[in-house]
Design an enzyme around this catalytic site. Structure first.
Site, mmCIF file in Angstrom:
data_model
loop_
_atom_site.group_PDB
_atom_site.id
_atom_site.type_symbol
_atom_site.label_atom_id
_atom_site.label_comp_id
_atom_site.label_asym_id
_atom_site.label_seq_id
_atom_site.Cartn_x
_atom_site.Cartn_y
_atom_site.Cartn_z
ATOM 1 C CB SER A 78 -2.504 5.067 10.602
ATOM 2 O OG SER A 78 -3.764 5.744 10.062
ATOM 3 C CE LYS A 117 -1.135 11.424 9.589
ATOM 4 N NZ LYS A 117 -2.143 10.315 9.274
ATOM 5 C CE1 TYR A 127 -2.483 4.247 -1.720
ATOM 6 C CE2 TYR A 127 -0.833 4.908 0.021
ATOM 7 C CZ TYR A 127 -1.283 4.211 -1.082
ATOM 8 O OH TYR A 127 -0.237 3.703 -1.911
ATOM 9 C CD GLU A 128 -1.809 7.420 7.387
ATOM 10 O OE1 GLU A 128 -2.106 7.136 8.384
ATOM 11 O OE2 GLU A 128 -1.340 8.649 7.195
ATOM 12 C CG LEU A 129 -7.749 1.209 7.055
ATOM 13 C CD1 LEU A 129 -7.155 0.497 8.236
ATOM 14 C CD2 LEU A 129 -9.199 1.696 7.479
#
Length: 416
Positions: free
Chosen positions: A255, A258, A329-331
């Protein structure tokens, strides 16, 4: 009589003194079988000869007891008691009485007493107590004291002059005849030790104890200091592999923020180039990098959640600008898997120095280990650096070989 039975199989006795053997019955079930009690003496090649009062005027039998009045040299041998299936055997050795001493040296009990400690001589005989007419105590065969009872006691603080041979002599009367039974102690008076341990032994023991303590402390310090190195060596030695049966596809989901803007360029390059080059090409791990491994299109949120579920670790490359709508959201999904589902472990990498990480959710502190690995470009380039060792330690154990073209000697990485 409440005498003690004789359980030991080998017995030494002195000629001229009364003596007895008593069977140690294992139960009282044979009380009604007393008439069937038999005593035997081994006659060598001729087998066993049954004993009875008529065998010798010196022999008396009382159920479980065989008495000799007195014992003679010819009584030496093996004796057997039999009552139904209940048997017992003794081997009797008869020692000749000394002509030059009041006691026999082979029948002496040795005792050591520290000076000024309790010195105690107790003369008592439980079996013959009703027949004892006088009890005498001798020191080195000279009379010390006597009593007209079946016991005699001397108790005092030990002095060096108390050392010697003490003989308790019990005078018995039976059927108008008198007999003596002698019990002798060899008392040695020794110096009192301040610590009860001799000085040279105590000093040697202390030195050994200190050396052992130092070695243990050094081993503990080395174990703490090099615990990561030891764990990695153990993995390599045992060829451990934690990834064979868990059904997951990726070793880690990476993660990161980006995009390759000038603000995030170094962080982006580290995530999509440096990490794969080291972890995948050199150490054989399989990473999931969203921009590289996911085909464009589809529901991004669902895709991310699915990929994290298929990963064994979640590597988060932290920077001041990490938390944004793109990676939040990844976290959160990773924290849910780690804290609620307990199906993934999170690895935090501090790529750029930060005074604190207050932008991270408080739930990060609930992780079993929220230790942060710090990337320092000038110190972390070598495959053998502390950074990569710590990262490998947090990754799942995997039996791998260096990738094609990679060397075993951990070459230095080029700057990102």
């Amino acid at each position: 009589l409440e005498e003690t039975c004789i359980s030991r199989s080998n017995i030494n006795a002195v000629e001229g003194e009364p003596f007895y053997l008593k069977h140690c019955s294992s139960s009282l079930a044979h009380e009604n079988e007393k008439t069937f009690i038999r005593w035997y003496k081994s006659t060598g090649s001729h087998g066993h000869a049954e004993l009875s009062p008529s065998s010798s005027p010196r022999i008396a039998m009382h159920d479980y007891i065989l008495e000799f009045w007195p014992l003679e040299l010819e009584d030496q041998g093996s004796y057997f008691f039999q009552m139904g299936n209940d048997t017992q055997e003794w081997t009797l050795t008869v020692t000749r009485r000394s002509k030059h001493s009041c006691f026999n040296e082979k029948q002496v009990t040795s005792k050591h007493v520290e000076v000024k400690k309790a010195f105690r001589i107790s003369c008592e005989n439980g079996y013959y107590q009703k027949l004892i007419k006088k009890t005498s105590l001798y020191k080195n065969c000279e009379n010390v004291t006597e009593s007209n009872s079946n016991n005699l006691l001397i108790q005092k603080k030990a002095e060096f002059k108390d050392q010697g041979f003490y003989s308790c002599v019990f005078s018995l009367q039976r059927n108008g005849k008198f007999y003596n039974i002698t019990k002798t102690y060899n008392i040695t008076i020794v110096e009192a030790s301040k610590d009860d341990i001799p000085g040279h032994i105590f000093t040697g023991g202390m030195i050994v104890a200190i050396l052992i303590s130092v070695v243990v402390v050094c081993l503990v310090i080395m174990g703490i200091t090099y615990r990561v190195d030891l764990a990695l060596f153990y993995r390599h030695l045992m060829r451990r592999d934690e990834t064979l049966t868990d059904g997951k596809t990726y070793d880690a989901f990476v993660s990161y923020l980006k995009g390759g803007s000038s603000e995030t360029g170094d962080e982006y390059t580290f995530a999509v180039e440096t990490l794969p080059r080291v972890l995948e090409k050199h150490f054989g791990y399989k990473l999931c990098i969203f921009e590289r491994d996911v085909v464009p299109g589809g529901a991004v949120v669902d895709e991310i959640h699915s990929l994290i579920e298929q990963s064994r670790r979640l590597i988060i490359v932290l920077s001041k600008s990490y938390v944004s709508n793109e990676v939040r959201y990844e976290l959160e999904s990773g924290l849910h898997e780690a804290l609620v589902e307990r199906k993934i472990k999170i690895i935090l990498i501090e790529f750029t120095p930060a005074s604190d990480f207050t932008f991270l959710p408080q739930s990060v502190k609930l992780l079993k280990s929220h230790r942060v690995l710090k990337w320092k470009a000038d110190e972390s380039l070598s495959y053998n650096s502390r950074f990569w060792k710590n990262l490998l330690y947090l990754m799942p154990a995997k039996a791998t070989k260096p990738g094609k073209g990679e060397a075993e000697a951990y070459p230095v990485l080029s700057a990102c």
